[in-house]
Design a protein around this motif. Structure first.
Motif, PDB file in Angstrom:
ATOM      1  N   ASP A   1       1.139  -1.545  -6.561  1.00  0.00           N
ATOM      2  CA  ASP A   1       2.292  -0.679  -6.811  1.00  0.00           C
ATOM      3  C   ASP A   1       2.966  -0.391  -5.458  1.00  0.00           C
ATOM      4  OD1 ASP A   1       0.896   1.371  -5.556  1.00  0.00           O
ATOM      5  OD2 ASP A   1       0.078   2.145  -7.435  1.00  0.00           O
ATOM      6  N   PRO A   2       4.088   0.325  -5.448  1.00  0.00           N
ATOM      7  CA  PRO A   2       4.790   0.556  -4.175  1.00  0.00           C
ATOM      8  C   PRO A   2       3.922   1.251  -3.126  1.00  0.00           C
ATOM      9  CG  PRO A   2       6.241   1.034  -6.010  1.00  0.00           C
ATOM     10  CD  PRO A   2       4.893   0.771  -6.610  1.00  0.00           C
ATOM     11  N   ALA A   3       3.019   2.149  -3.566  1.00  0.00           N
ATOM     12  CA  ALA A   3       2.179   2.844  -2.572  1.00  0.00           C
ATOM     13  C   ALA A   3       1.218   1.861  -1.892  1.00  0.00           C
ATOM     14  CB  ALA A   3       1.406   3.979  -3.247  1.00  0.00           C
ATOM     15  N   HIS A   4       0.666   0.902  -2.652  1.00  0.00           N
ATOM     16  CA  HIS A   4      -0.170  -0.128  -2.027  1.00  0.00           C
ATOM     17  C   HIS A   4       0.673  -0.904  -0.998  1.00  0.00           C
ATOM     18  CE1 HIS A   4      -2.537   0.028  -5.973  1.00  0.00           C
ATOM     19  NE2 HIS A   4      -3.422   0.339  -5.054  1.00  0.00           N
TER      20      HIS A   4
ATOM     21  N   HIS B   1     -10.115  -5.867  -4.211  1.00  0.00           N
ATOM     22  CA  HIS B   1      -8.793  -6.481  -4.136  1.00  0.00           C
ATOM     23  C   HIS B   1      -7.892  -5.891  -5.223  1.00  0.00           C
ATOM     24  CE1 HIS B   1     -10.437  -9.295  -1.341  1.00  0.00           C
ATOM     25  NE2 HIS B   1     -11.350  -9.685  -2.206  1.00  0.00           N
ATOM     26  N   VAL B   2      -6.617  -5.744  -4.903  1.00  0.00           N
ATOM     27  CA  VAL B   2      -5.646  -5.238  -5.877  1.00  0.00           C
ATOM     28  C   VAL B   2      -4.799  -6.414  -6.343  1.00  0.00           C
ATOM     29  CG1 VAL B   2      -3.611  -3.789  -6.150  1.00  0.00           C
ATOM     30  CG2 VAL B   2      -5.546  -2.957  -4.841  1.00  0.00           C
TER      31      VAL B   2
ATOM     32  N   LEU C   1      -8.523  -5.086   1.104  1.00  0.00           N
ATOM     33  CA  LEU C   1      -9.360  -4.275   0.208  1.00  0.00           C
ATOM     34  C   LEU C   1      -8.777  -2.867   0.127  1.00  0.00           C
ATOM     35  CD1 LEU C   1     -12.812  -5.411   1.651  1.00  0.00           C
ATOM     36  CD2 LEU C   1     -11.846  -6.090  -0.555  1.00  0.00           C
ATOM     37  N   PHE C   2      -8.764  -2.318  -1.084  1.00  0.00           N
ATOM     38  CA  PHE C   2      -8.308  -0.947  -1.305  1.00  0.00           C
ATOM     39  C   PHE C   2      -9.397  -0.146  -1.994  1.00  0.00           C
ATOM     40  CE2 PHE C   2      -3.944  -2.376  -0.638  1.00  0.00           C
ATOM     41  CZ  PHE C   2      -3.333  -1.253  -0.107  1.00  0.00           C
ATOM     42  N   ASP C   3      -9.520   1.082  -1.579  1.00  0.00           N
ATOM     43  CA  ASP C   3     -10.389   2.047  -2.240  1.00  0.00           C
ATOM     44  C   ASP C   3      -9.419   3.058  -2.854  1.00  0.00           C
ATOM     45  OD1 ASP C   3     -12.703   3.191  -2.913  1.00  0.00           O
ATOM     46  OD2 ASP C   3     -13.380   3.670  -0.883  1.00  0.00           O
TER      47      ASP C   3
ATOM     48  N   GLY D   1      -9.805  -2.276   4.007  1.00  0.00           N
ATOM     49  CA  GLY D   1     -10.224  -3.461   4.741  1.00  0.00           C
ATOM     50  C   GLY D   1      -9.174  -4.557   4.810  1.00  0.00           C
ATOM     51  N   LEU D   2      -9.129  -5.212   5.967  1.00  0.00           N
ATOM     52  CA  LEU D   2      -8.377  -6.467   6.143  1.00  0.00           C
ATOM     53  C   LEU D   2      -9.436  -7.520   6.444  1.00  0.00           C
ATOM     54  CD1 LEU D   2      -5.591  -5.435   8.706  1.00  0.00           C
ATOM     55  CD2 LEU D   2      -5.425  -5.449   6.219  1.00  0.00           C
TER      56      LEU D   2
END
Ligand SMILES: Nc1ncnc2c1ncn2[C@@H]1O[C@H](COP(=O)(O)OP(=O)(O)O)[C@@H](O)[C@H]1O
Ligand SMILES: N[C@@H](CCOP(=O)(O)O)C(=O)O
Length: 318
Positions: free
Chosen positions: A113-116, A108-109, A199-201, A207-208
């Motif tokens: 940031d804007p890219a996320h 989880h983040v 979810l971010f890698d 993932g959602l």
């Protein structure tokens, strides 16, 4: 608190016998989450998440299973239910409905940031595109009628007169929407795409999760729910860069309509009201109980206050 129903190694081994996933290697309860009991499960063939469904819309589990299978087939990174040797996706374990799903990579983040935000906007648009013309359908138990009824009951809890006034206006707006149903584009919504459900890698959205609020509805409302969690400053204002990134990510795949652009401030407020109401109800239900995670309802009143003036509009194609 997150494992409400414990599972023993013997029980899990017997459960896994029904699948063609090899033998159990290891498993552990997952600390996050608040609704269901979740476990990370490693077998000889891979990593999975076992969910024992504790509460929520249990009768709608076939809908969620079908939705996730549909999204998986469309190439979205979602935790679809793995079928056993007999082709069954929905199981029972310890008197609970049980689902076994692939474990998705990533974390989880908390401070996107804007890219996320752009990636989240793009993924939300893909989710809506994948379901807009499907036959999937689910009525939300937290739709306009629920908001109107609950809002009328709870709005006197708001001591700040300006926010009280704003909520009163919003309830009138809901009545108007009910009387003259607006022609917003519709699809299946995630309806709870907060940071703890993505979810971010690195910057890759991997993932959602947690689709238990998913239902048929206005796609703009889903965008508003998502912006209200991903794009706020510490003072609950819309952060211009992150908001524009999320909206541009979405619009690059699913353009907004002029009618949506006109209604954006009201729909942003509606999305904030929905979570103030559910948090307020939860806070009242669990008042004085220890060990129950109650999220701050006041947060969404502050969001509503900031949304009195919304000065970041939706991007429209020229
Ligand atoms: N398929 C999955 N892959 C990886 N992690 C998962 C998966 N499903 C759940 N999790 C982890 O478990 C946590 C709780 O899951 P969630 O569905 O939010 O539970 P709850 O329904 O109880 O709120 C998530 O925050 C995530 O860290
Ligand atoms: N993300 C929500 C919790 C999920 O909503 P619920 O109505 O299913 O409890 C929040 O942060 O309030």
């Amino acid at each position: 608190m997150s494992v409400f129903t414990p599972v023993s190694r013997e029980q899990l081994e017997a459960f896994l016998d029904g699948f063609a996933l090899g033998r159990l290697v290891d498993f552990s309860g997952i600390a996050g989450g608040s609704e269901n009991s979740n476990f990370f499960v490693a077998t000889e063939q891979g990593e999975y998440v076992l969910t024992l469904v504790e509460r929520g819309p249990v009768a709608d589990l076939p809908f969620f299973i079908e939705l996730l299978e549909h999204l998986h087939q469309a190439g979205l990174p979602v935790p679809y239910a793995i079928t056993d040797r007999q082709g069954l996706a929905l199981h029972r374990l310890n008197q609970r409905p049980a689902l076994l799903q692939p474990r998705l990579a990533g974390k989880h983040v908390e401070q996107p940031d804007p890219a996320h935000c752009q990636a989240v906007g793009q993924m939300l648009a893909r989710l809506h595109n994948a379901t807009a013309s499907s036959s999937l359908e689910r009525i939300s138990d937290r739709g306009l009628a629920w908001m109107l009824e609950t809002g009328r009951r709870l709005h006197d809890r708001i001591s700040d007169s300006a926010i009280h006034h704003l909520v009163t206006e919003l309830l009138t707006q809901i009545e108007q929407w009910q009387a003259h149903y607006p022609g917003f584009p519709r699809a299946i919504l995630h309806a709870d795409l907060f940071r703890d459900n993505v979810l971010f890698d690195g910057h890759h959205l991997s993932g959602l999760i947690d689709f238990y609020n998913a239902h048929s509805g206005w796609t703009l409302y889903d965008v508003a729910i998502t912006v209200n969690d991903w794009c706020l400053s510490a003072e609950q204002q819309l952060d211009p860069t992150r908001t524009q990134a999320l909206l541009a990510g979405y619009a690059g795949i699913r353009p907004f309509t002029p009618f949506e652009a006109k209604s954006w401030p009201a729909v942003l407020r509606l999305a904030a009201l929905r979570f103030w109401l559910s948090r307020q109800l939860a806070a009242e239900r669990h008042a004085g109980q220890s060990g129950v995670l109650v999220k701050d309802p006041g947060h969404f009143l502050r969001v509503l206050e900031q949304h009195r003036n919304v000065n970041i509009g939706l991007p429209l194609a020229l």
